[in-house]
Motif scaffolding. Structure first.
Motif, mmCIF file in Angstrom:
data_model
loop_
_atom_site.group_PDB
_atom_site.id
_atom_site.type_symbol
_atom_site.label_atom_id
_atom_site.label_comp_id
_atom_site.label_asym_id
_atom_site.label_seq_id
_atom_site.Cartn_x
_atom_site.Cartn_y
_atom_site.Cartn_z
ATOM 1 N N LEU A 167 0.835 -1.218 0.000
ATOM 2 C CA LEU A 167 0.000 0.000 0.000
ATOM 3 C C LEU A 167 0.864 1.261 0.000
ATOM 4 O O LEU A 167 0.561 2.235 -0.689
ATOM 5 C CB LEU A 167 -0.930 0.006 1.219
ATOM 6 N N LEU A 168 1.952 1.213 0.756
ATOM 7 C CA LEU A 168 2.836 2.390 0.812
ATOM 8 C C LEU A 168 3.498 2.647 -0.544
ATOM 9 O O LEU A 168 3.706 3.797 -0.921
ATOM 10 C CB LEU A 168 3.904 2.184 1.887
ATOM 11 N N SER A 169 3.792 1.561 -1.286
ATOM 12 C CA SER A 169 4.416 1.810 -2.590
ATOM 13 C C SER A 169 3.388 2.360 -3.577
ATOM 14 O O SER A 169 3.717 3.134 -4.458
ATOM 15 C CB SER A 169 5.131 0.566 -3.118
ATOM 16 N N LYS A 170 2.101 1.988 -3.409
ATOM 17 C CA LYS A 170 1.049 2.544 -4.277
ATOM 18 C C LYS A 170 0.670 3.966 -3.871
ATOM 19 O O LYS A 170 0.182 4.750 -4.672
ATOM 20 C CB LYS A 170 -0.223 1.675 -4.155
ATOM 21 N N HIS A 171 0.792 4.272 -2.579
ATOM 22 C CA HIS A 171 0.383 5.596 -2.049
ATOM 23 C C HIS A 171 1.550 6.194 -1.272
ATOM 24 O O HIS A 171 1.515 6.260 -0.042
ATOM 25 C CB HIS A 171 -0.831 5.443 -1.115
ATOM 26 N N PRO A 172 2.596 6.628 -1.993
ATOM 27 C CA PRO A 172 3.819 7.049 -1.282
ATOM 28 C C PRO A 172 3.620 8.265 -0.379
ATOM 29 O O PRO A 172 4.412 8.473 0.549
ATOM 30 C CB PRO A 172 4.804 7.361 -2.420
ATOM 31 N N LEU A 173 2.565 9.058 -0.622
ATOM 32 C CA LEU A 173 2.362 10.247 0.232
ATOM 33 C C LEU A 173 1.453 9.942 1.431
ATOM 34 O O LEU A 173 1.211 10.825 2.264
ATOM 35 C CB LEU A 173 1.756 11.389 -0.596
ATOM 36 N N ALA A 174 0.949 8.722 1.479
ATOM 37 C CA ALA A 174 0.013 8.380 2.573
ATOM 38 C C ALA A 174 0.752 8.326 3.908
ATOM 39 O O ALA A 174 1.922 7.928 3.969
ATOM 40 C CB ALA A 174 -0.641 7.038 2.286
ATOM 41 N N HIS A 175 0.053 8.709 4.954
ATOM 42 C CA HIS A 175 0.583 8.526 6.303
ATOM 43 C C HIS A 175 -0.009 7.256 6.901
ATOM 44 O O HIS A 175 -1.222 7.025 6.791
ATOM 45 C CB HIS A 175 0.222 9.722 7.195
ATOM 46 N N VAL A 176 0.854 6.467 7.512
ATOM 47 C CA VAL A 176 0.385 5.266 8.222
ATOM 48 C C VAL A 176 0.018 5.713 9.627
ATOM 49 O O VAL A 176 0.823 6.347 10.322
ATOM 50 C CB VAL A 176 1.495 4.194 8.282
ATOM 51 N N ILE A 177 -1.228 5.409 10.038
ATOM 52 C CA ILE A 177 -1.637 5.770 11.402
ATOM 53 C C ILE A 177 -2.074 4.479 12.096
ATOM 54 O O ILE A 177 -2.795 3.664 11.521
ATOM 55 C CB ILE A 177 -2.737 6.860 11.403
ATOM 56 N N ALA A 178 -1.603 4.285 13.306
ATOM 57 C CA ALA A 178 -1.764 2.968 13.938
ATOM 58 C C ALA A 178 -2.142 3.080 15.415
ATOM 59 O O ALA A 178 -1.698 3.988 16.118
ATOM 60 C CB ALA A 178 -0.463 2.181 13.805
ATOM 61 N N HIS A 179 -2.940 2.117 15.837
ATOM 62 C CA HIS A 179 -3.291 2.005 17.263
ATOM 63 C C HIS A 179 -2.146 1.267 17.967
ATOM 64 O O HIS A 179 -1.584 0.319 17.398
ATOM 65 C CB HIS A 179 -4.615 1.220 17.387
ATOM 66 N N PRO A 180 -1.817 1.660 19.205
ATOM 67 C CA PRO A 180 -0.674 1.010 19.870
ATOM 68 C C PRO A 180 -0.912 -0.444 20.264
ATOM 69 O O PRO A 180 0.000 -1.081 20.803
ATOM 70 C CB PRO A 180 -0.437 1.893 21.101
ATOM 71 N N GLU A 181 -2.092 -0.996 19.984
ATOM 72 C CA GLU A 181 -2.283 -2.438 20.192
ATOM 73 C C GLU A 181 -1.645 -3.246 19.061
ATOM 74 O O GLU A 181 -1.583 -4.473 19.122
ATOM 75 C CB GLU A 181 -3.773 -2.781 20.261
ATOM 76 N N GLU A 193 1.367 -4.733 16.582
ATOM 77 C CA GLU A 193 2.701 -5.238 16.911
ATOM 78 C C GLU A 193 3.758 -4.195 16.537
ATOM 79 O O GLU A 193 3.541 -3.373 15.632
ATOM 80 C CB GLU A 193 2.935 -6.560 16.175
ATOM 81 N N LEU A 194 4.925 -4.277 17.223
ATOM 82 C CA LEU A 194 5.966 -3.249 17.022
ATOM 83 C C LEU A 194 6.433 -3.167 15.574
ATOM 84 O O LEU A 194 6.768 -2.091 15.080
ATOM 85 C CB LEU A 194 7.162 -3.526 17.948
ATOM 86 N N HIS A 195 6.426 -4.305 14.847
ATOM 87 C CA HIS A 195 6.923 -4.250 13.461
ATOM 88 C C HIS A 195 5.950 -3.485 12.559
ATOM 89 O O HIS A 195 6.351 -2.923 11.539
ATOM 90 C CB HIS A 195 7.213 -5.657 12.909
ATOM 91 N N ILE A 196 4.679 -3.393 12.937
ATOM 92 C CA ILE A 196 3.720 -2.557 12.192
ATOM 93 C C ILE A 196 3.885 -1.101 12.658
ATOM 94 O O ILE A 196 3.944 -0.171 11.845
ATOM 95 C CB ILE A 196 2.261 -3.043 12.417
ATOM 96 N N LEU A 197 4.013 -0.912 13.961
ATOM 97 C CA LEU A 197 4.163 0.454 14.501
ATOM 98 C C LEU A 197 5.412 1.144 13.932
ATOM 99 O O LEU A 197 5.455 2.368 13.810
ATOM 100 C CB LEU A 197 4.229 0.427 16.036
ATOM 101 N N ALA A 198 6.404 0.329 13.551
ATOM 102 C CA ALA A 198 7.652 0.911 13.025
ATOM 103 C C ALA A 198 7.410 1.737 11.756
ATOM 104 O O ALA A 198 8.203 2.613 11.428
ATOM 105 C CB ALA A 198 8.660 -0.202 12.748
ATOM 106 N N TYR A 199 6.331 1.447 11.030
ATOM 107 C CA TYR A 199 6.022 2.200 9.799
ATOM 108 C C TYR A 199 5.169 3.440 10.071
ATOM 109 O O TYR A 199 4.920 4.227 9.160
ATOM 110 C CB TYR A 199 5.224 1.316 8.819
ATOM 111 N N ALA A 200 4.673 3.579 11.295
ATOM 112 C CA ALA A 200 3.637 4.586 11.544
ATOM 113 C C ALA A 200 4.185 6.006 11.585
ATOM 114 O O ALA A 200 5.217 6.264 12.214
ATOM 115 C CB ALA A 200 2.914 4.267 12.844
ATOM 116 N N HIS A 201 3.478 6.909 10.906
ATOM 117 C CA HIS A 201 3.770 8.338 11.035
ATOM 118 C C HIS A 201 3.133 8.873 12.318
ATOM 119 O O HIS A 201 3.555 9.874 12.864
ATOM 120 C CB HIS A 201 3.191 9.124 9.851
ATOM 121 N N PHE A 202 2.075 8.192 12.755
ATOM 122 C CA PHE A 202 1.393 8.637 13.970
ATOM 123 C C PHE A 202 0.797 7.412 14.670
ATOM 124 O O PHE A 202 0.211 6.536 14.023
ATOM 125 C CB PHE A 202 0.275 9.633 13.632
ATOM 126 N N ILE A 203 0.952 7.371 16.001
ATOM 127 C CA ILE A 203 0.427 6.266 16.821
ATOM 128 C C ILE A 203 -0.465 6.869 17.889
ATOM 129 O O ILE A 203 -0.070 7.849 18.550
ATOM 130 C CB ILE A 203 1.589 5.485 17.487
#
Ligand code: 13P
Ligand code: SF4
Length: 311
Positions: free
Chosen positions: A188-202, A204-214
């Protein structure tokens, strides 16, 4: 069988007035439930709304631990739910007797419990936290004290990283937030390079590592409103998108899928048990009700009040 009226929304509205009831709903509820609720919020906001309501009846559209929290805060009000079996994988993962055993192994440790737990677990905790205030709650504990963090190991690991505090983590997870696919996130990030990843802190850390905002559900919602990003990849339960579409109507909102292509794994199966029909029946019959032993309620109230006092 249950004489469900044709105009369900009208019937719910009439009963709400007759019963002097307030309808509280979490962001993970179906859109139609969010639309008819008096108040929508994250778990902290809902606990505060439950604490301040003047209504005689609280219809809590969320999961069991949330309604139980409303009852702990409101012993004299009737608290009803659409479906008593709407649980939570985190609360289920942490039975109080097992947490007590962990406490016994670490005498003197302070127990910080995420609000996603039973009243029995709250009753043996020192302080409760939600995803909105977990960091602040952990920082409030003297650096010399050992901490047990239950029941979400992902939230615990995230808070531990943020605060630099080593903690004993209870090994619970959320079945929704542990399912997100890193491979799909990269696609998804390669298709939408300007997108921000926003994630809930529940997550896993390997997903949170991509987040612009948690942040908590309400914090994620607020971020979509105020951020300049044109698109958001949303790593939390997809129910939140209903409000995101309202506050950020020009933005592209992309729910992050789970690892299994064939399942709507980013929908919480517990939250989604609630329906308008069940809400109508709960208001009509004032059942199912949350009931609690008064001693247990008083013990569970103490760590909740400590959290509330932290602001
Ligand atoms: P919030 O504190 O963001 O409402 O999260 C509650 C929850 O159950 C998330 O899965
Ligand atoms: Fe529990 Fe996860 Fe559902 Fe939230 S989304 S209620 S943490 S199972």
């Amino acid at each position: 069988m249950n004489d469900i009226p044709h105009d369900l929304l009208g019937a719910i509205d009439r009963l709400r007035k007759e019963r002097n009831a307030v309808i509280l709903a979490h962001y993970y509820q179906d859109d139609d439930i969010q639309d008819i609720a008096d108040f929508i919020g994250d778990s902290l906001q809902l606990a505060k709304a439950a604490q301040t309501t003047q209504a005689d009846v609280i219809l809590f559209c969320g999961v069991h631990f949330m309604a139980e929290t409303a009852k702990i805060l409101n012993p004299d009000r009737v608290v009803i739910v659409p479906d008593l079996t709407a649980g939570c994988s985190l609360a289920d993962a942490c039975p109080a007797p097992l947490l007590q055993r962990m406490k016994d192994k670490h005498p003197g440790a302070r127990v910080v419990s995420y609000i996603n737990c039973s009243a029995a677990v709250k009753a043996i905790s020192d302080v409760i936290c939600t995803s909105s205030n977990a960091e602040r709650v952990v920082r409030s504990i003297p650096a010399s004290d050992e901490i047990i963090f239950a029941p979400d190991k992902n939230l615990g690991a995230y808070v531990s990283k943020q605060t630099g505090r080593a903690m004993h983590l209870w090994p619970g997870t959320c079945i929704v937030h542990e399912t997100f696919s890193e491979r799909k996130l990269i696609e998804l990030l390669s298709k939408h390079p300007l997108a921000h990843v926003i994630a809930h802190p529940e997550c896993e850390l390997h997903i949170l590592a991509y987040a612009h905002f948690i942040g908590s559900t309400s914090a994620l919602l607020d971020y979509t409103r105020r951020s300049d990003a044109p698109a958001f990849i949303v790593a939390t339960e997809s129910g939140i998108l209903h409000q995101m579409k309202k506050v950020a109507p020009t933005k592209t909102l992309i729910p992050l899928p789970g690892m299994d292509e064939n399942c709507a794994c980013n929908e919480c199966p517990h939250m989604r048990k609630n329906t308008l029909e069940k809400m109508y029946l709960a208001l009509r019959d004032l059942q199912p009700r949350i009931e609690m032993d008064e001693g247990l309620r008083q013990r569970a109230l103490v760590p909740l009040q400590r959290m509330m006092a932290l602001g």
